[in-house]
Design a protein around this motif. Structure first.
Motif, short mmCIF file in Angstrom:
data_model
loop_
_atom_site.label_atom_id
_atom_site.label_comp_id
_atom_site.label_asym_id
_atom_site.label_seq_id
_atom_site.Cartn_x
_atom_site.Cartn_y
_atom_site.Cartn_z
N TRP B 26 0.84 -1.21 0.00
CA TRP B 26 0.00 0.00 0.00
C TRP B 26 0.87 1.26 0.00
O TRP B 26 0.64 2.20 -0.76
CB TRP B 26 -0.92 -0.02 1.23
N VAL B 29 2.34 1.75 -3.40
CA VAL B 29 1.34 2.24 -4.36
C VAL B 29 1.19 3.76 -4.23
O VAL B 29 1.12 4.47 -5.24
CB VAL B 29 -0.01 1.52 -4.16
N ARG B 59 17.06 -0.82 -6.61
CA ARG B 59 16.83 -2.21 -7.04
C ARG B 59 16.58 -3.12 -5.83
O ARG B 59 15.77 -4.04 -5.90
CB ARG B 59 18.02 -2.71 -7.87
N GLU B 62 13.10 -2.68 -4.96
CA GLU B 62 12.22 -3.39 -5.90
C GLU B 62 12.18 -4.89 -5.62
O GLU B 62 11.15 -5.54 -5.80
CB GLU B 62 12.65 -3.13 -7.34
N LEU B 65 9.95 -5.21 -2.73
CA LEU B 65 8.58 -5.02 -3.20
C LEU B 65 8.08 -6.28 -3.89
O LEU B 65 6.96 -6.75 -3.64
CB LEU B 65 8.52 -3.83 -4.16
N GLY B 66 8.92 -6.84 -4.78
CA GLY B 66 8.54 -8.06 -5.49
C GLY B 66 8.29 -9.20 -4.51
O GLY B 66 7.33 -9.97 -4.66
N LEU B 69 4.94 -8.61 -2.83
CA LEU B 69 3.87 -8.93 -3.78
C LEU B 69 3.70 -10.44 -3.92
O LEU B 69 2.58 -10.95 -3.91
CB LEU B 69 4.19 -8.36 -5.16
N LEU B 70 4.84 -11.13 -4.07
CA LEU B 70 4.78 -12.57 -4.31
C LEU B 70 4.21 -13.29 -3.09
O LEU B 70 3.33 -14.15 -3.22
CB LEU B 70 6.19 -13.08 -4.64
N HIS B 72 2.28 -11.97 -0.68
CA HIS B 72 0.89 -11.56 -0.48
C HIS B 72 -0.03 -12.26 -1.50
O HIS B 72 -1.12 -12.71 -1.15
CB HIS B 72 0.79 -10.04 -0.61
N GLY B 73 0.44 -12.35 -2.74
CA GLY B 73 -0.36 -12.99 -3.80
C GLY B 73 -0.53 -14.48 -3.56
O GLY B 73 -1.64 -15.01 -3.64
N LEU B 74 0.58 -15.16 -3.24
CA LEU B 74 0.49 -16.61 -3.02
C LEU B 74 -0.35 -16.94 -1.79
O LEU B 74 -1.21 -17.82 -1.81
CB LEU B 74 1.90 -17.21 -2.87
N GLY B 110 13.93 -14.08 -10.14
CA GLY B 110 13.43 -12.71 -10.31
C GLY B 110 14.35 -11.70 -9.67
O GLY B 110 14.70 -10.69 -10.28
N ILE B 114 16.64 -8.59 -11.39
CA ILE B 114 16.52 -7.18 -11.01
C ILE B 114 17.87 -6.60 -10.58
O ILE B 114 18.22 -5.47 -10.94
CB ILE B 114 15.47 -7.02 -9.88
#
Lengths: 130, 121
Positions: B26, B29, B59, B62, B65-66, B69-70, B72-74, B110, B114
């Motif tokens: 958040w 974003v 980097r 990032e 962040l990745g 995201l990964l 939280h998504g999984l 990933g 990066i």
């Protein structure tokens, strides 16, 4: 049997807004799994931040109605998902006047963020590809 | 691990990481909408921010962040799977460990992609 999960929010039994937002978190979560990872992969794996600039965005990245619509859909989903999530977090830790104040601020920031993203994605002129 | 033996064990950690990663995403974003807004209004400032994104500290941010995201998504998919097929709740720990296997298998390559340009490779 009440649905309950080991780390998610239990499904609200009340119905109305709480139940609708519970479902919306899941629907937008699936959408974001696709949208956010595609967006992240595009900026970091297909391209690299070192080759990105404002000019690159205007002439390439956003020189396409498809990618603008894609990014705008991502913005809509992420703002609703993130602010509903932050609402849950806020209500877990704050009560009374502080909660009201924090939620009002949160919604205001959400509206501003959505407006800023929408303005920029729609106002940059499209120079059609040759 | 001590953390895994404390009260809620894996389920509690899955919840705590989900919450922390969600708040972190958040915050990013907010930053990201602000920077892209500047791309339209003040392209020079935006280009300076992008120079930060392309730098080594940028980097590393990032990659974090990745990772957020990964995770939280999984974990989000895991929660949804258990919400809609409650019988899966019995295997909530196994699904969480499966998430970590995917996290490492996708996240390590990933992260390498990066950070690679910062190492001059």
């Amino acid at each position: 049997m009440a649905l309950y999960s080991r780390s998610g929010r239990p499904k609200p039994q009340s119905g109305g807004f709480e139940l609708a937002s519970w479902y919306f978190m899941r629907v937008s979560g699936v959408a974001l799994f696709v949208l956010a990872f595609a967006h992240f992969s595009l900026e970091h794996f297909l391209f690299d931040p070192s080759e990105e600039s404002a000019t690159w965005i205007f002439n390439q990245r956003w020189n396409s109605l498809f990618w603008r619509s894609f990014d705008w859909l991502l913005l809509m989903m992420v703002v609703l998902h993130a602010f509903l999530g932050m609402r849950t977090v806020t209500m877990d830790y704050l009560k009374g006047g502080r909660r009201t104040l924090a939620l009002a601020t949160l919604y205001l920031v959400g509206v501003v963020v959505f407006a800023m993203g929408t303005i920029v994605v729609m106002s940059v002129p499209l120079t059609m590809p040759g | 691990m001590l953390l895994l033996r404390y009260r809620g064990s894996e389920g509690m950690l899955a919840w705590a990481f989900h919450r922390i990663s969600g708040i972190a995403i958040w915050l990013f974003v907010l930053l990201h909408v602000l920077d892209i807004y500047l791309a339209g209004g003040n392209p020079n400032v935006y280009d300076d921010i992008l120079k930060f994104y392309a730098s080594t500290p940028g980097r590393i941010m990032e990659i974090l962040l990745g990772a957020a995201l990964l995770y939280h998504g999984l974990n989000g998919l895991r929660i949804m799977a258990m919400d809609f097929w409650p019988r899966l709740t019995v295997y909530h720990k196994q699904i969480w460990y499966a998430n970590w296997i995917i996290f490492v298998a996708v996240g390590l390559p990933g992260a390498w992609l990066i950070i690679k340009p910062a190492l001059g490779l």
